[in-house]
Design a protein around this motif. Structure first.
Motif, PDB file in Angstrom:
ATOM      1  N   LYS A   7       0.848  -1.210   0.000  1.00 41.05           N
ATOM      2  CA  LYS A   7       0.000   0.000   0.000  1.00 41.05           C
ATOM      3  C   LYS A   7       0.880   1.257   0.000  1.00 41.05           C
ATOM      4  O   LYS A   7       1.758   1.398   0.855  1.00 41.05           O
ATOM      5  N   SER A  38      -3.602   5.199  -2.686  1.00 38.55           N
ATOM      6  CA  SER A  38      -4.561   6.252  -2.293  1.00 38.55           C
ATOM      7  C   SER A  38      -4.531   7.350  -3.335  1.00 38.55           C
ATOM      8  O   SER A  38      -3.684   7.360  -4.221  1.00 38.55           O
ATOM      9  N   GLY A 204      -9.807   7.631   4.830  1.00 38.54           N
ATOM     10  CA  GLY A 204      -8.593   6.876   5.158  1.00 38.54           C
ATOM     11  C   GLY A 204      -8.730   5.394   4.833  1.00 38.54           C
ATOM     12  O   GLY A 204      -7.898   4.574   5.199  1.00 38.54           O
ATOM     13  N   SER A 206      -8.316   3.462   2.314  1.00 35.42           N
ATOM     14  CA  SER A 206      -7.526   2.643   1.380  1.00 35.42           C
ATOM     15  C   SER A 206      -6.615   1.662   2.123  1.00 35.42           C
ATOM     16  O   SER A 206      -6.191   0.667   1.546  1.00 35.42           O
TER      17      SER A 206
HETATM   18 MG    MG Z   1      -4.516   7.194   4.269  1.00 34.03          MG
END
Ligand code: MG
Ligand code: ASP
Length: 464
Positions: A7, A38, A204, A206
């Motif tokens: 991520k 994101s 938030g 993701s």
């Molecule tokens: Mg975030």
């Protein structure tokens, strides 16, 4: 070969130069990955604000699209040297922005934003990131392909703005869609309902998307890249001598997020528990080195045995709504009325503490005003006064088994009281892993310092 789910969040996508750190990191892995991205830093908030402004200002639609176009063009110029490949990538970005343009114009003409259109618009922050990154990686000869939640079958429970993933229906399709030995780039923050509508996974969210993908593909680990050195024993901005935490259990990580540590979304560990997929936290500024700073996994203590305090965390977004009345403690149904009202306005209750004459409801600060006026307009039976207290901070000690360690609360309370700081509430026992107190916001800094000092002074954290 098992995949690693990786991520990259908004903190890795602040400047156009940041992308080179991401590329360096991806090259260092040198293996198939499922990468979840994101939106660029601040873009989701920009879109949310834009949705308000465009309703009665058509020119704002164009200026939003121009702003995004420029941002993406600059990032492509910085990261794709080959002119032909760069203009091909830019054409794709323009096509995606054209779609967004149509939705924004639609909103302007109807003068309101239906839920399903709002969710669609906000998903473009992430969709632009995934397109950009896949184009840039391809231009460098890396076998990377964009994989959209709607195409791979990442299915939600259908709730708007705060959806959950429906794993029984998602797992098979996501895992087969992402089974190739290559790199997949998936936009985070949203999934699709069974009837194909976009559902956001909460602000938030993701991180939660990334955890969901990790679970669906049976990843070896979920690697989360940040711009800080993993979890610390306290906020290093406040406590420069704070120590890095090498390992956390899933419940410790979840409690730390709940009580304010901003590293992971509180729901991140949920999808990973069953198959015990570890989360590894890295700092993008060490790009090139795949050495985790903090690893979150199975607990390394058994409840009550060798409980270790891991971290002191805090949140300033904390408020109390006080419902008073002579008999509220024994009158049944008051909370049912309150929660019924709150659910309709999507107000989340963080905790409730009651006595015979008062019910204290803990809320996130931004919800306080709406919650208070709702209750004042529809006062539950037996309640005579509703009062709102803001400007409070919650400070939590987190570590598995702490609750069973004798003397811990005494030390926390003692350290704070010695400074002459007033504590509004002290709580032990809501979970095995967290003990907390509530203080006035202006006292928060001194209280965190004195608590950290009491437990971490010149040594590794206390074992109780
Ligand atoms: Mg975030
Ligand atoms: N872009 C989304 C947000 O700002 C999701 C995320 O960053 O995780 O809330």
């Amino acid at each position: 070969m098992k995949k690693i789910a990786v991520k990259f969040g908004g903190s890795n996508l602040k400047t156009k130069e940041d992308i080179s750190k991401i590329i360096k990191t991806i090259r260092a892995y040198d293996r198939p990955l499922a990468i979840i991205v994101s939106a660029f830093y601040g873009i989701t908030s920009y879109l949310i604000e834009g949705l308000q402004n465009i309703q009665n200002d058509e020119a704002h639609v164009r200026s939003m699209i121009e702003y995004l176009k420029n941002l993406k063009r600059e990032a492509l110029e910085e990261n794709i040297a080959d002119g032909k490949k760069r203009s091909e990538a830019y054409e794709k970005v323009k096509i995606r922005l054209e779609e967004l343009h149509k939705y924004l114009l639609g909103i302007h003409y109807i003068g309101e934003v239906p839920d399903f259109v709002e969710e669609k618009v906000l998903s473009y922050g992430e969709k632009l990131s995934s397109l950009m990154l896949s184009q840039i990686l391809q231009s460098r000869g890396i076998d990377a392909v964009e994989a959209m939640p709607e195409d791979i079958g990442l299915i939600s429970d259908g709730e708007y703005s705060n959806a959950s993933i429906n794993f029984p229906v998602s797992e098979k399709s996501v895992s087969s869609a992402l089974s190739g030995d290559r790199i997949y780039i998936i936009p985070g923050f949203y999934a699709v309902s069974k009837d194909g509508r976009i559902n956001l996974l909460g602000r938030g969210g993701s991180d939660y998307s990334a955890a969901a993908i990790a679970r669906c593909v049976g990843a070896e680990s979920l690697d989360v890249w940040k711009d800080v050195n993993g979890y610390m024993s306290a906020d290093p901005g406040l406590i420069p001598e704070a120590k890095r935490i090498d390992s956390l259990s899933y419940s410790e990580a979840a409690e730390l997020s709940y009580f304010g540590a901003k590293i992971l979304h509180p729901r991140t560990v949920e999808p990973l528990l069953e198959n015990k997929i570890p989360v590894r936290i890295f700092n993008i500024n060490n790009a090139g080195s795949i050495e985790p700073l903090t690893v979150i996994g199975d607990p390394d203590t058994e409840n009550g045995k060798n409980a270790t305090l891991k971290s002191v965390t805090y949140s300033d977004s904390f408020a109390i709504l006080k419902l008073e009345g002579a008999g509220v403690g024994i009158k049944e149904g008051i909370l049912a009325e309150v929660t019924g009202l709150f659910i309709r306005s999507r107000i989340n209750i963080k905790s409730v503490v009651t006595s015979q004459t008062a019910i204290n409801i803990y809320l996130d600060s931004p919800d306080l005003r709406a919650a208070a006026s709702m209750l004042k307009a529809q006062m539950p039976q037996a309640v005579t006064t509703v009062s709102a207290q803001d400007n409070l901070s919650i400070i939590a000690l987190v570590g598995d088994g702490l609750v069973h360690s004798r003397g811990l609360a005494y030390r926390m309370v003692g350290a704070v009281a010695e400074q002459g700081i007033d504590m509004k509430i002290v709580s032990v026992g809501a979970s095995d892993s967290a003990v907390y107190c509530v203080v006035d916001r202006p006292d928060r800094e001194a209280a965190v310092k004195v608590i950290h000092e009491a437990f971490f002074r010149c040594r590794s954290p206390d074992t109780f």
